[in-house]
Design an enzyme around this catalytic site. Structure first.
Site, PDB file in Angstrom:
ATOM      1  N   TYR A  60       0.818  -1.215   0.000  1.00  0.00           N
ATOM      2  CA  TYR A  60       0.000   0.000   0.000  1.00  0.00           C
ATOM      3  C   TYR A  60       0.850   1.262   0.000  1.00  0.00           C
ATOM      4  O   TYR A  60       1.743   1.423   0.836  1.00  0.00           O
ATOM      5  CB  TYR A  60      -0.943   0.020   1.195  1.00  0.00           C
ATOM      6  N   LEU A 214     -17.777  -0.190  -0.246  1.00  0.00           N
ATOM      7  CA  LEU A 214     -18.569   0.817  -0.962  1.00  0.00           C
ATOM      8  C   LEU A 214     -18.392   0.700  -2.473  1.00  0.00           C
ATOM      9  O   LEU A 214     -18.727   1.628  -3.218  1.00  0.00           O
ATOM     10  CB  LEU A 214     -18.180   2.226  -0.494  1.00  0.00           C
ATOM     11  N   ARG A 231     -12.721   6.465 -19.306  1.00  0.00           N
ATOM     12  CA  ARG A 231     -11.773   5.395 -19.585  1.00  0.00           C
ATOM     13  C   ARG A 231     -10.489   5.626 -18.810  1.00  0.00           C
ATOM     14  O   ARG A 231      -9.894   6.704 -18.879  1.00  0.00           O
ATOM     15  CB  ARG A 231     -11.458   5.315 -21.089  1.00  0.00           C
TER      16      ARG A 231
END
Length: 355
Positions: A60, A214, A231
């Protein structure tokens, strides 16, 4: 429900909060995270309210998530449960710096311990199944790390149910450290995990954590049909914007927006935010219990997410949300549920499983 209404994690005796604080947004290296100050504010508020279950990964924000978390837990290490992950490659070009094998597991743990500033990891997840490493190599390496004290519990994420089942069976057979937690994508727009992964977790005693509860922000109501033409840059990877992530992982589509529309209607009727309704739906799941991982970019989003703990949804509302987001269970589930099939199984007798 409150953050200090603790649950045991799977079949273990480890006590954790019903909602985990996700830290993939801790750090700005990917272009859409929170700075150190905002990250600290969210961490402090979570812990001050009784929260103790923190989720991170070596990958992360290129390691910043673990480094920031290490600073935040320095004066309260014993009161928090830190879950991190290995598998993703931190050294592009080095094939052994990624994957599920023993070398990467051990080296990743050593690096995570340094970034976190601790001498043990409460829960270590295999992050994503690589389809290369023998399953017994993974489970024996987990067991060695648990026996060494550097890892206390083992978990698994983003792996086929059949693979997890045989890994857990092997651990039980050999007396090795078992898996105690399963982390999966689960939300109103991603319910295919109900076919195999969730029943497996219930049977094998795995605590369930839901990432992207979510739906990459889609269920919060932040996107409209005007965004369907968006896109993502195919070369951006995990960097860019939150919209890039939603478009890149397929969450931003017409079906998801239809479901988000129902969530928004319920939220308006309940006087709540759409995010709170989507999270509350997960908190109402049972057999197994599901613990959402909230990963906010701002303190305001974080506080709104925590409000889901106070939301009560009655049966009619839950049925409405279930109907709007239902997925076909497919074979053999649909076949087994047919009245004809049940009739020839039971011979006309009424039989049900005891609680």
């Amino acid at each position: 429900m409150k953050l200090d209404n603790y649950l045991t994690l799977g079949r273990s005796g480890l006590r954790v909060s019903p909602m985990s604080l996700g830290t993939m947004t801790f750090g700005q290296e990917w272009g859409w995270g929170a700075d150190a100050g905002e990250s600290r504010r969210m961490f402090d508020a979570y812990v001050d309210r009784g929260g103790n279950f923190i989720d991170t990964a070596n990958f992360y924000t290129n390691g910043s998530s673990e480094r920031l978390l290490g600073q935040f837990i320095a004066d309260r290490r014993e009161s928090v449960v830190v879950a991190t992950k290995y598998s993703l490659n931190m050294q592009p070009g080095n094939p052994n710096a990624g994957g599920n094998h023993r070398r990467n597991m051990v080296r990743s743990v050593e690096a995570s311990l340094k970034r976190l500033g601790t001498d043990y990891i409460d829960l270590l997840y295999l992050h994503i199944w690589d389809n290369l490493t023998p399953f017994d190599e993974v489970m024996r390496a987990f067991d060695d790390l648990v026996r060494s004290g550097k890892v206390l519990y083992a978990g698994i994420s983003d792996t086929p149910a059949w693979q997890v089942a045989r890994m857990q069976t092997l651990a039980e057979l050999r007396g090795w450290a078992p898996l105690v937690a399963l982390q999966i994508e689960y939300s109103l727009i991603e319910r295919t995990v109900e076919r195999e992964l969730l029943p497996m977790a219930h049977e094998l005693g795995l605590g369930v954590m839901a990432w992207s509860p979510l739906g990459s922000g889609v269920l919060s109501g932040k996107y409209t049909r005007a965004d369907l033409d968006y896109r993502k840059d195919p070369d951006s990877g995990v960097t860019g914007s939150r919209k890039d992530v939603a478009a890149g992982n397929g969450a931003l589509n017409a079906r998801s927006l239809d479901i988000a529309g129902v969530v928004a209607q319920v939220a308006k009727e309940q006087g709540r935010s759409p995010a709170q309704i989507a999270l509350a739906w997960l908190l109402h799941r049972s057999a197994p219990t599901v613990m959402p991982i909230i990963g906010a970019r701002t303190f305001a989003q974080f506080e709104d997410n925590l409000g889901a703990l106070d939301v009560e949804l009655d049966g009619s509302v839950l049925q409405r949300l279930d109907a709007a987001s239902a997925v076909a269970m497919g074979f053999p589930h649909d076949f087994m549920a047919l009245p004809m099939t049940q009739g020839v199984l039971s011979g006309g007798s009424s039989v049900r499983r005891a609680a």
